[in-house]
Write a protein that holds these residues in place. Structure first.
Motif, PDB file in Angstrom:
ATOM      1  N   THR A  21      56.538  71.479  54.470  1.00 31.82           N
ATOM      2  CA  THR A  21      56.521  71.610  55.915  1.00 31.82           C
ATOM      3  C   THR A  21      57.604  72.585  56.356  1.00 31.82           C
ATOM      4  OG1 THR A  21      57.990  69.722  56.065  1.00 31.82           O
ATOM      5  CG2 THR A  21      55.643  69.290  56.218  1.00 31.82           C
ATOM      6  N   ASP A  22      57.482  73.083  57.562  1.00 33.58           N
ATOM      7  CA  ASP A  22      58.369  74.141  58.035  1.00 33.58           C
ATOM      8  C   ASP A  22      59.844  73.773  57.979  1.00 33.58           C
ATOM      9  OD1 ASP A  22      56.131  75.619  58.546  1.00 33.58           O
ATOM     10  OD2 ASP A  22      56.016  75.048  60.654  1.00 33.58           O
ATOM     11  N   SER A  23      60.161  72.476  58.172  1.00 35.22           N
ATOM     12  CA  SER A  23      61.555  72.075  58.267  1.00 35.22           C
ATOM     13  C   SER A  23      62.196  71.831  56.911  1.00 35.22           C
ATOM     14  CB  SER A  23      61.665  70.797  59.106  1.00 35.22           C
ATOM     15  OG  SER A  23      60.951  69.748  58.475  1.00 35.22           O
ATOM     16  N   VAL A  24      61.465  71.991  55.832  1.00 30.23           N
ATOM     17  CA  VAL A  24      61.976  71.685  54.500  1.00 30.23           C
ATOM     18  C   VAL A  24      62.330  72.977  53.773  1.00 30.23           C
ATOM     19  CG1 VAL A  24      61.478  70.575  52.306  1.00 30.23           C
ATOM     20  CG2 VAL A  24      60.555  69.623  54.427  1.00 30.23           C
ATOM     21  N   ALA A  25      63.505  72.983  53.149  1.00 27.97           N
ATOM     22  CA  ALA A  25      63.931  74.161  52.409  1.00 27.97           C
ATOM     23  C   ALA A  25      63.047  74.369  51.193  1.00 27.97           C
ATOM     24  CB  ALA A  25      65.393  74.001  51.989  1.00 27.97           C
ATOM     25  N   ALA A  26      63.071  75.593  50.680  1.00 25.02           N
ATOM     26  CA  ALA A  26      62.192  75.921  49.568  1.00 25.02           C
ATOM     27  C   ALA A  26      62.637  75.280  48.265  1.00 25.02           C
ATOM     28  CB  ALA A  26      62.123  77.438  49.402  1.00 25.02           C
ATOM     29  N   ALA A  27      63.912  74.914  48.150  1.00 24.53           N
ATOM     30  CA  ALA A  27      64.425  74.348  46.911  1.00 24.53           C
ATOM     31  C   ALA A  27      63.731  73.031  46.580  1.00 24.53           C
ATOM     32  CB  ALA A  27      65.927  74.127  47.025  1.00 24.53           C
ATOM     33  N   THR A  28      63.412  72.863  45.297  1.00 23.26           N
ATOM     34  CA  THR A  28      62.784  71.645  44.819  1.00 23.26           C
ATOM     35  C   THR A  28      63.817  70.574  44.525  1.00 23.26           C
ATOM     36  OG1 THR A  28      61.047  72.967  43.763  1.00 23.26           O
ATOM     37  CG2 THR A  28      61.259  70.697  43.039  1.00 23.26           C
ATOM     38  N   PHE A  29      64.984  70.969  44.070  1.00 28.86           N
ATOM     39  CA  PHE A  29      65.988  70.038  43.561  1.00 28.86           C
ATOM     40  C   PHE A  29      67.055  69.716  44.591  1.00 28.86           C
ATOM     41  CE2 PHE A  29      64.027  71.824  39.912  1.00 28.86           C
ATOM     42  CZ  PHE A  29      64.151  70.907  38.875  1.00 28.86           C
ATOM     43  N   ALA A  30      67.605  68.506  44.461  1.00 28.05           N
ATOM     44  CA  ALA A  30      68.739  68.136  45.300  1.00 28.05           C
ATOM     45  C   ALA A  30      69.983  68.923  44.900  1.00 28.05           C
ATOM     46  CB  ALA A  30      69.006  66.631  45.184  1.00 28.05           C
ATOM     47  N   ASN A  31      70.178  69.093  43.597  1.00 32.97           N
ATOM     48  CA  ASN A  31      71.360  69.791  43.084  1.00 32.97           C
ATOM     49  C   ASN A  31      70.928  70.725  41.953  1.00 32.97           C
ATOM     50  OD1 ASN A  31      73.618  68.174  44.510  1.00 32.97           O
ATOM     51  ND2 ASN A  31      72.366  66.578  43.566  1.00 32.97           N
ATOM     52  N   PHE A  32      70.211  71.781  42.306  1.00 28.01           N
ATOM     53  CA  PHE A  32      69.646  72.640  41.274  1.00 28.01           C
ATOM     54  C   PHE A  32      70.719  73.390  40.497  1.00 28.01           C
ATOM     55  CE2 PHE A  32      68.011  76.777  39.834  1.00 28.01           C
ATOM     56  CZ  PHE A  32      67.091  76.310  38.903  1.00 28.01           C
ATOM     57  N   SER A  33      70.569  73.387  39.177  1.00 22.45           N
ATOM     58  CA  SER A  33      71.426  74.168  38.290  1.00 22.45           C
ATOM     59  C   SER A  33      70.533  74.861  37.276  1.00 22.45           C
ATOM     60  CB  SER A  33      72.424  73.258  37.565  1.00 22.45           C
ATOM     61  OG  SER A  33      73.022  73.938  36.468  1.00 22.45           O
ATOM     62  N   ALA A  34      70.535  76.186  37.275  1.00 23.22           N
ATOM     63  CA  ALA A  34      69.707  76.924  36.326  1.00 23.22           C
ATOM     64  C   ALA A  34      70.082  76.574  34.896  1.00 23.22           C
ATOM     65  CB  ALA A  34      69.863  78.428  36.561  1.00 23.22           C
ATOM     66  N   GLU A  35      71.374  76.409  34.636  1.00 24.20           N
ATOM     67  CA  GLU A  35      71.818  76.081  33.288  1.00 24.20           C
ATOM     68  C   GLU A  35      71.278  74.735  32.836  1.00 24.20           C
ATOM     69  OE1 GLU A  35      76.017  76.281  32.973  1.00 24.20           O
ATOM     70  OE2 GLU A  35      76.112  78.467  33.073  1.00 24.20           O
ATOM     71  N   ARG A  36      71.189  73.783  33.751  1.00 24.89           N
ATOM     72  CA  ARG A  36      70.768  72.426  33.394  1.00 24.89           C
ATOM     73  C   ARG A  36      69.258  72.235  33.470  1.00 24.89           C
ATOM     74  NH1 ARG A  36      72.565  67.276  32.721  1.00 24.89           N
ATOM     75  NH2 ARG A  36      71.282  65.600  33.555  1.00 24.89           N
TER      76      ARG A  36
END
Length: 328
Positions: A21-36
């Protein structure tokens, strides 16, 4: 629990290109880390800092396929079959050709009120959103690609379990399963589902918590049992409650379809390995259901004041005006 009692909606299937929805950021993760969270590095080699065990994921494709026998994989029906690429523990990639597919059928255990207010009777069968795909030849043992075991057991055994979820681009997170439910998609599919709430905005999100977004459909989900990743289903959809802005993700639940899968696979001369999740004690099951009851009660009140906001596609119009949810 009825999905209408849980969040007051029927599930609206997402096309692959849908966004939140429009109000939701594109990020999937709460605390995204590419390394993890990235399974692979930018050069497609295995990520040495990945939080999961690469050797246990060889049967999980780079995208939208989980191998459950040397010649069969499972994905979402609404995303369709692909020629999947799997990665051995040494990082070698192998791509195989899909030959045919079968949509698994849901046999209702209880009467079900569909989106047209028609009662579908217990015992009747309906197309699900799970697709069993047969490859044109078995995966050679020498390729080092190992099929995953499939989850067996009951519904209550999933409540409170931590489920590992694959997102698009081979990113992996996890969430806690809050409910199991029969849900309906706008494709007409009726599927048994695992439901988990996005807790991060409420202060409860963990290090690896994710919520499904457009493009995640068809990717696999798993639980860890006795040192192995056991297949639980595939990503299916997401719902947002307008009044509270709470988000719920939906994954198909493979367990009710185990017998169907086993029969299809056996007809081709193979078998599946079924691992049952331990059933919780009755006391734990009652506590879990009681603890989740506030969602049902609060949703019933909010439904009289507002509507569930459906997920909106990034490049298409909504396909129905009923209270539904976008598919991932």
């Amino acid at each position: 629990m009825s999905i209408r009692h849980l969040i007051g909606i029927t599930l609206y299937a997402f096309i692959l290109s849908f966004a939140l929805t429009d109000s939701v950021a594109a990020a999937t993760f709460a605390n995204f880390s590419a390394e993890r969270h990235n399974r692979f590095l930018v050069d497609d080699s295995l990520n040495p800092d990945f939080w999961l065990d690469h050797s246990l994921l060889t049967g999980v494709a780079v995208q939208r396929a989980v191998l459950i026998s040397p010649q069969h994989y499972v994905t979402a029906a609404h995303t369709g079959m692909i020629n999947p690429t799997f990665v051995a523990a040494d990082g070698t990639r192998h791509t195989y050709t899909a030959e045919s597919s079968t949509i698994l059928q849901t046999t209702l255990l209880n009467d079900f009120l569909d989106s047209d207010d028609m009662t579908l009777l217990a015992g009747t069968s309906h197309a699900s959103d799970l697709l069993l795909v047969k490859l044109d030849a078995p995966v050679p043992l020498a390729d080092g690609i190992t099929p995953l075991s499939v989850l067996g057991g009951g519904y209550y055994g999933m409540l409170g379990q931590t489920m590992i979820v694959q997102g698009q681009n081979s990113q992996f997170g996890s969430d806690t399963i809050d409910a199991t439910q029969t849900v309906e998609l706008n494709t007409g599919a009726i599927t048994e589902s695992l439901i988990y709430r996005w807790d991060d905005p409420l202060g409860g999100g963990g290090l690896d918590e994710l919520t499904l977004v457009g493009g995640d459909s068809g990717e696999g989900s798993f639980v860890e049992i006795d040192g192995q990743y056991v297949f639980t289903g595939v990503n299916m959809g997401i719902a947002t409650v307008t009044e509270t802005s709470e988000k719920f993700s939906f994954n198909s639940f493979i367990t009710p379809y185990v017998d169907l899968i086993a029969a299809e696979v056996a007809a081709d001369g193979f078998s599946i390995d079924v691992v049952a999740v331990p059933e919780p004690s009755m006391a734990l099951a009652m506590l879990t259901v009681t603890g989740f009851g506030w969602v049902r009660r609060r949703t019933k009140r909010s439904r009289s004041r507002g509507r569930v906001r459906p997920a909106k596609p990034s490049d298409a119009k909504l396909r129905a005006s009923r209270e539904r949810v976008g598919r991932s």
